[in-house]
Design a protein around this motif. Sequence first.
Motif, PDB file in Angstrom:
ATOM      1  N   GLN A  27       7.323   5.328  -2.636  1.00 50.82           N
ATOM      2  CA  GLN A  27       6.256   4.820  -2.074  1.00 50.82           C
ATOM      3  C   GLN A  27       6.095   4.166  -1.054  1.00 50.82           C
ATOM      4  O   GLN A  27       5.371   4.201   0.089  1.00 50.82           O
ATOM      5  N   ILE A  28       6.912   3.086  -1.146  1.00 49.28           N
ATOM      6  CA  ILE A  28       6.984   2.253   0.169  1.00 49.28           C
ATOM      7  C   ILE A  28       7.746   2.687   1.389  1.00 49.28           C
ATOM      8  O   ILE A  28       7.293   2.830   2.599  1.00 49.28           O
ATOM      9  N   HIS A  29       8.811   3.609   1.034  1.00 49.75           N
ATOM     10  CA  HIS A  29       9.293   4.310   2.077  1.00 49.75           C
ATOM     11  C   HIS A  29       8.346   5.348   2.373  1.00 49.75           C
ATOM     12  O   HIS A  29       8.693   6.255   3.801  1.00 49.75           O
ATOM     13  N   TYR A  30       7.649   5.856   1.763  1.00 49.19           N
ATOM     14  CA  TYR A  30       6.617   7.080   2.102  1.00 49.19           C
ATOM     15  C   TYR A  30       5.557   6.651   3.345  1.00 49.19           C
ATOM     16  O   TYR A  30       5.424   7.008   4.492  1.00 49.19           O
ATOM     17  N   TYR A  31       5.429   5.131   3.260  1.00 47.83           N
ATOM     18  CA  TYR A  31       4.345   4.565   4.245  1.00 47.83           C
ATOM     19  C   TYR A  31       5.143   4.077   5.538  1.00 47.83           C
ATOM     20  O   TYR A  31       4.532   3.531   6.577  1.00 47.83           O
ATOM     21  N   PHE A  32       6.483   3.273   5.200  1.00 44.10           N
ATOM     22  CA  PHE A  32       7.043   2.556   6.134  1.00 44.10           C
ATOM     23  C   PHE A  32       8.433   2.866   6.413  1.00 44.10           C
ATOM     24  O   PHE A  32       9.171   3.334   5.247  1.00 44.10           O
ATOM     25  N   GLU A  33       8.958   3.123   7.544  1.00 43.14           N
ATOM     26  CA  GLU A  33      10.073   3.390   7.949  1.00 43.14           C
ATOM     27  C   GLU A  33      11.448   2.404   7.266  1.00 43.14           C
ATOM     28  O   GLU A  33      12.339   2.895   6.819  1.00 43.14           O
ATOM     29  N   ASN A  34      10.937   1.053   7.260  1.00 39.29           N
ATOM     30  CA  ASN A  34      11.881   0.204   6.799  1.00 39.29           C
ATOM     31  C   ASN A  34      11.377  -1.336   6.480  1.00 39.29           C
ATOM     32  O   ASN A  34      10.126  -1.300   6.717  1.00 39.29           O
ATOM     33  N   LYS A  35      12.095  -2.102   6.064  1.00 45.20           N
ATOM     34  CA  LYS A  35      11.422  -3.311   5.673  1.00 45.20           C
ATOM     35  C   LYS A  35      10.942  -4.050   6.935  1.00 45.20           C
ATOM     36  O   LYS A  35       9.927  -4.431   6.866  1.00 45.20           O
ATOM     37  N   GLU A  36      11.246  -4.009   7.974  1.00 49.71           N
ATOM     38  CA  GLU A  36      10.781  -4.613   9.252  1.00 49.71           C
ATOM     39  C   GLU A  36       9.546  -3.812   9.725  1.00 49.71           C
ATOM     40  O   GLU A  36       8.630  -4.861   9.863  1.00 49.71           O
ATOM     41  N   SER A  37       9.451  -2.618   9.637  1.00 58.39           N
ATOM     42  CA  SER A  37       8.133  -2.146   9.813  1.00 58.39           C
ATOM     43  C   SER A  37       7.112  -2.561   8.935  1.00 58.39           C
ATOM     44  O   SER A  37       6.021  -2.827   9.270  1.00 58.39           O
TER      45      SER A  37
END
Length: 192
Positions: free
Chosen positions: A44-54
């Motif tokens: 779900q995190i990867h669904y909303y954000f490209e990577n940790k930095e974003s």
Amino acid sequence: MKERKTSGVYEKILEATIRCLAETGSNAVSLRDIAKLANVALSQIHYYFENKESLLIEAASYAIRKGVEGLREELSNATSVDERIKKASHYLRSNHVLGSDWQKVYFDLLVISIWNPNMAKAMKQRQEELVQVILAEDMQIGIQDTGMARLVLAALDGLALQFFQGARREEIAAAYDQLEKALLTFVSIRNR
């Protein structure tokens, strides 16, 4: 960041990110830690954000937006510039600067921005947003000069940083009082 911010999951992830960063800092936090605290799947995190930095960049924006919304609400019924300055000072002092999670996140990401060009660009935008908030007509705190707005932001950042480095709450409160007096004097002189 994908434009799928409508569910409560997105906000849960940002809230968990802020809490994780405040507890451990950006070097030690992982997306798994954030997913666990938010009680969401890592996917779900990867669904909303490209990577940790974003995710970190959006968490900083989210925290600042929430703080600005609270400040606007605090100032909504103030009738004079003096009252607005006093209310703004009180709000920032009690809700956002002295030991708050969002301030820890903000400083952590500022440090990252020294070496990371993407983070530098994002944090520069966040700081420009804060300068614009100080200058905003709906804030009506009597500051219309960009240089003065930057000085106020630097003073607020400096006081928060001193608090994190061990300055006593009473010392910081006294410095806030002095900053408030200086702003009231500045606005009074400017309005003559």
